[in-house]
Design an enzyme around this catalytic site. Structure first.
Site, PDB file in Angstrom:
ATOM      1  N   MET A  30       0.845  -1.200   0.000  1.00 28.10           N
ATOM      2  CA  MET A  30       0.000   0.000   0.000  1.00 28.10           C
ATOM      3  C   MET A  30       0.882   1.253   0.000  1.00 28.10           C
ATOM      4  O   MET A  30       0.406   2.353   0.285  1.00 28.10           O
ATOM      5  CB  MET A  30      -0.947  -0.012   1.188  1.00 28.10           C
ATOM      6  CG  MET A  30      -1.903  -1.211   1.137  1.00 28.10           C
ATOM      7  SD  MET A  30      -3.533  -0.856   1.811  1.00 28.10           S
ATOM      8  CE  MET A  30      -3.105  -0.366   3.474  1.00 28.10           C
ATOM      9  N   LEU A  33       6.637   3.125   1.584  1.00 29.84           N
ATOM     10  CA  LEU A  33       7.538   1.992   1.807  1.00 29.84           C
ATOM     11  C   LEU A  33       8.526   2.232   2.951  1.00 29.84           C
ATOM     12  O   LEU A  33       9.024   3.338   3.127  1.00 29.84           O
ATOM     13  CB  LEU A  33       8.330   1.696   0.528  1.00 29.84           C
ATOM     14  CG  LEU A  33       7.520   1.394  -0.744  1.00 29.84           C
ATOM     15  CD1 LEU A  33       8.461   0.968  -1.873  1.00 29.84           C
ATOM     16  CD2 LEU A  33       6.465   0.332  -0.513  1.00 29.84           C
ATOM     17  N   HIS A  37       9.043  -3.415   3.587  1.00 31.83           N
ATOM     18  CA  HIS A  37       8.696  -3.588   2.171  1.00 31.83           C
ATOM     19  C   HIS A  37       9.949  -3.829   1.327  1.00 31.83           C
ATOM     20  O   HIS A  37       9.953  -4.674   0.427  1.00 31.83           O
ATOM     21  CB  HIS A  37       8.008  -2.339   1.607  1.00 31.83           C
ATOM     22  CG  HIS A  37       6.739  -1.947   2.297  1.00 31.83           C
ATOM     23  ND1 HIS A  37       6.671  -0.862   3.140  1.00 31.83           N
ATOM     24  CD2 HIS A  37       5.502  -2.484   2.262  1.00 31.83           C
ATOM     25  CE1 HIS A  37       5.425  -0.742   3.591  1.00 31.83           C
ATOM     26  NE2 HIS A  37       4.697  -1.714   3.080  1.00 31.83           N
ATOM     27  N   GLY A 148       4.813  -9.983   4.028  1.00 30.97           N
ATOM     28  CA  GLY A 148       5.559  -9.892   5.280  1.00 30.97           C
ATOM     29  C   GLY A 148       4.873 -10.657   6.408  1.00 30.97           C
ATOM     30  O   GLY A 148       3.649 -10.645   6.520  1.00 30.97           O
ATOM     31  N   LYS A 150       4.905  -9.704   9.291  1.00 29.47           N
ATOM     32  CA  LYS A 150       4.290  -8.665  10.119  1.00 29.47           C
ATOM     33  C   LYS A 150       2.763  -8.815  10.110  1.00 29.47           C
ATOM     34  O   LYS A 150       2.107  -8.754  11.147  1.00 29.47           O
ATOM     35  CB  LYS A 150       4.711  -7.293   9.590  1.00 29.47           C
ATOM     36  CG  LYS A 150       3.875  -6.119  10.046  1.00 29.47           C
ATOM     37  CD  LYS A 150       4.186  -5.705  11.434  1.00 29.47           C
ATOM     38  CE  LYS A 150       3.377  -4.483  11.844  1.00 29.47           C
ATOM     39  NZ  LYS A 150       2.668  -3.797  10.801  1.00 29.47           N
ATOM     40  N   VAL A 177      10.663  -7.079   9.781  1.00 27.97           N
ATOM     41  CA  VAL A 177      11.819  -6.191   9.919  1.00 27.97           C
ATOM     42  C   VAL A 177      11.494  -5.200  11.038  1.00 27.97           C
ATOM     43  O   VAL A 177      10.390  -4.655  11.088  1.00 27.97           O
ATOM     44  CB  VAL A 177      12.121  -5.462   8.592  1.00 27.97           C
ATOM     45  CG1 VAL A 177      13.302  -4.503   8.766  1.00 27.97           C
ATOM     46  CG2 VAL A 177      12.417  -6.481   7.493  1.00 27.97           C
ATOM     47  N   MET A 185       8.429  -2.605  11.883  1.00 27.86           N
ATOM     48  CA  MET A 185       8.244  -1.503  10.929  1.00 27.86           C
ATOM     49  C   MET A 185       6.811  -1.516  10.407  1.00 27.86           C
ATOM     50  O   MET A 185       6.241  -2.570  10.130  1.00 27.86           O
ATOM     51  CB  MET A 185       9.227  -1.649   9.784  1.00 27.86           C
ATOM     52  CG  MET A 185      10.654  -1.517  10.273  1.00 27.86           C
ATOM     53  SD  MET A 185      11.652  -0.581   9.138  1.00 27.86           S
ATOM     54  CE  MET A 185      13.212  -0.660  10.013  1.00 27.86           C
ATOM     55  N   ARG A 188       2.239   2.916   9.500  1.00 34.07           N
ATOM     56  CA  ARG A 188       1.452   3.662  10.484  1.00 34.07           C
ATOM     57  C   ARG A 188       2.310   4.179  11.647  1.00 34.07           C
ATOM     58  O   ARG A 188       1.810   4.969  12.452  1.00 34.07           O
ATOM     59  CB  ARG A 188       0.298   2.801  11.007  1.00 34.07           C
ATOM     60  CG  ARG A 188      -0.785   2.567   9.955  1.00 34.07           C
ATOM     61  CD  ARG A 188      -2.000   1.874  10.543  1.00 34.07           C
ATOM     62  NE  ARG A 188      -3.110   1.807   9.598  1.00 34.07           N
ATOM     63  CZ  ARG A 188      -3.455   0.724   8.894  1.00 34.07           C
ATOM     64  NH1 ARG A 188      -2.774  -0.393   9.040  1.00 34.07           N
ATOM     65  NH2 ARG A 188      -4.477   0.751   8.046  1.00 34.07           N
TER      66      ARG A 188
END
EC number: 6.3.2.1
Lengths: 287, 287
Positions: A30, A33, A37, A148, A150, A177, A185, A188
């Site tokens: 989105m 970066l 990303h 990711g 995440k 990451v 990371m 937001r």
């Protein structure tokens, strides 16, 4: 590197490049970066002859009142970072290019995997995610796609969608990451004020404490109730943190579990609000 | 010609054939082939270097109590007919090959297009159809796919799904093939007893009478209410026929309309039961 805005241009590019003996890696994002990303783009570059990264803030995965309009955007910076990380193309379509007028088709992965965790707080979110990922796969037609860890629940759901629908794309999930102090990371993170930013490390530290307790061999170290308490009590020790959820679930299906079982993975996942900013983090637990 | 049972074998076949300058045409069927299906395979053969036909009675498009178990099957005959019509491969997978264990992903085209007509009588039917068609597209990866106008609503929904999700397949809709007396060919026609079979022509004749009245230029000839009455009253004149629906709707969106408008198409569609056998037919109306 090229910036491509339309599906037709992207198809023309695909036809124009020599794809013999070259796989195409795809990194949907989105935008805005960060190193997370970029690590996906670098992984794609290391495993494929060609890499497409997309930058598309997908409206259908935001509910009314969420941060679609205010979601951070900086396409110039994204273009530069994607190029440096190894992307051959940045695909940056308009909303109307992706969702044709009258568009009303949705892809839904049903069951606990979409109902738990972020699916409970954001009930229409994952339907938006699976639909956009599928549309992007149809336009880009990659061999490999990179996501990711995440967004662990998103990664599980996309893997399930790909398996259930026999989508001819290999899904590769890359590690989280983190900033120097351990904060995962996220685009937001820019919303956080300095004090919130400081306290936001509690997500990672709480998860870490649970992993340490599991490894301690204590008599109740495999208990999901006990491990959840450890995470919650650490997060509660930060006064600006408001817990949305702290859950430990089966690492594949997101079904409820009561204990960490040998040979199976569990997912410890947290969502915490700092003011209006909602952060997520997770850790895979196993013994 | 080959009979292929697994997705892996089909992929191996796709890799083994020379696809340079050859498009792949695909005809998905539920088997028990009749001349309608064969016309699709012939159309595919005339427009593509390679043709795959699938025979798969898809459980997810039948509701409990519908005729999934009793749906007519004859794979030996299907294989022979498909070969004669020009198929290079018949893909005949088991249910467990298509729906992997725990499979729970569905594709839904929302809106009137799936809610009206057969969607009203069979509320989960089209979700089953769009999901299986999408899975088969992902396995077969055709350039062109062929569907019959007999299932007009299905064809509209699949075209919409393909457009909405940017699926890289061209959908080609072929005309209804009819028996000598005008009954639309259907695998379910074998269920009819001789008297039902005789009366079953009323679907087509009713639709024809509406088209004739529209062409007559009578003052109310464009009225949807009037045209619907004409169809209904003809079908009611057959004592074994029980109407499920008779509807005239916008020919693209299936939205309600009150009159046939110049330059737009309308779809006149009927579903009629003879005993337990439910037949459908339709006719595109335009002036």
């Amino acid at each position: 590197m090229s910036m491509i805005k339309t599906a037709a241009e992207l198809e023309a590019w695909c036809r124009s490049v020599d794809r013999r003996n070259k796989t195409l890696g795809f990194v949907p994002t989105m935008g805005y970066l960060h190193e997370g990303h970029c690590s996906l783009i670098k992984a794609a570059k290391s495993q494929n002859g060609l890499v497409v990264a997309s930058v598309f803030v997908n409206p259908t995965q935001f509910a009314p009142g969420e941060d679609f309009e205010s979601y951070p955007r900086d396409i110039g910076r994204d273009y530069k970072l994607a190029r440096e990380a190894g992307a051959d193309v940045v695909f940056n379509p308009e909303v109307g290019e992706i969702y044709v007028p009258g568009s009303s088709t949705v892809i839904e992965v049903t069951g606990n995997i979409t109902k738990k965790l972020c699916g409970a707080s954001r009930p229409t979110h994952f339907e938006g995610v699976t639909t956009i990922v599928s549309i992007l796969f149809n336009i880009v037609r990659p061999d490999n796609a990179y996501f990711g860890q995440k967004d662990a629940q998103q990664a599980l759901i996309i893997k399930k969608m790909v398996r259930d629908l026999h989508i001819p794309v290999e899904v590769i999930v890359c590690p989280i990451v983190r900033e120097m102090d351990g904060l995962a990371m996220s685009s937001r993170n820019v919303y956080l004020n300095p004090e919130e930013r400081k306290q936001a490390t509690c997500l990672n530290v709480g998860l870490q404490k649970a992993a340490e307790y599991l490894a301690s061999g204590a008599v109740d170290c495999r208990s999901v109730t006990r491990l959840t308490e450890i995470i919650e009590s650490h997060i509660h020790s930060r006064d600006l943190a408001v817990i949305d959820y702290v859950k430990i679930l089966d690492g594949e299906t997101l079904d409820d579990i009561t204990a960490i079982e040998p040979g199976k993975t569990a997912l410890a996942a947290v969502a915490v609000k700092f003011g209006k900013t909602r952060l997520i983090d997770n850790r895979v637990l196993s013994i």
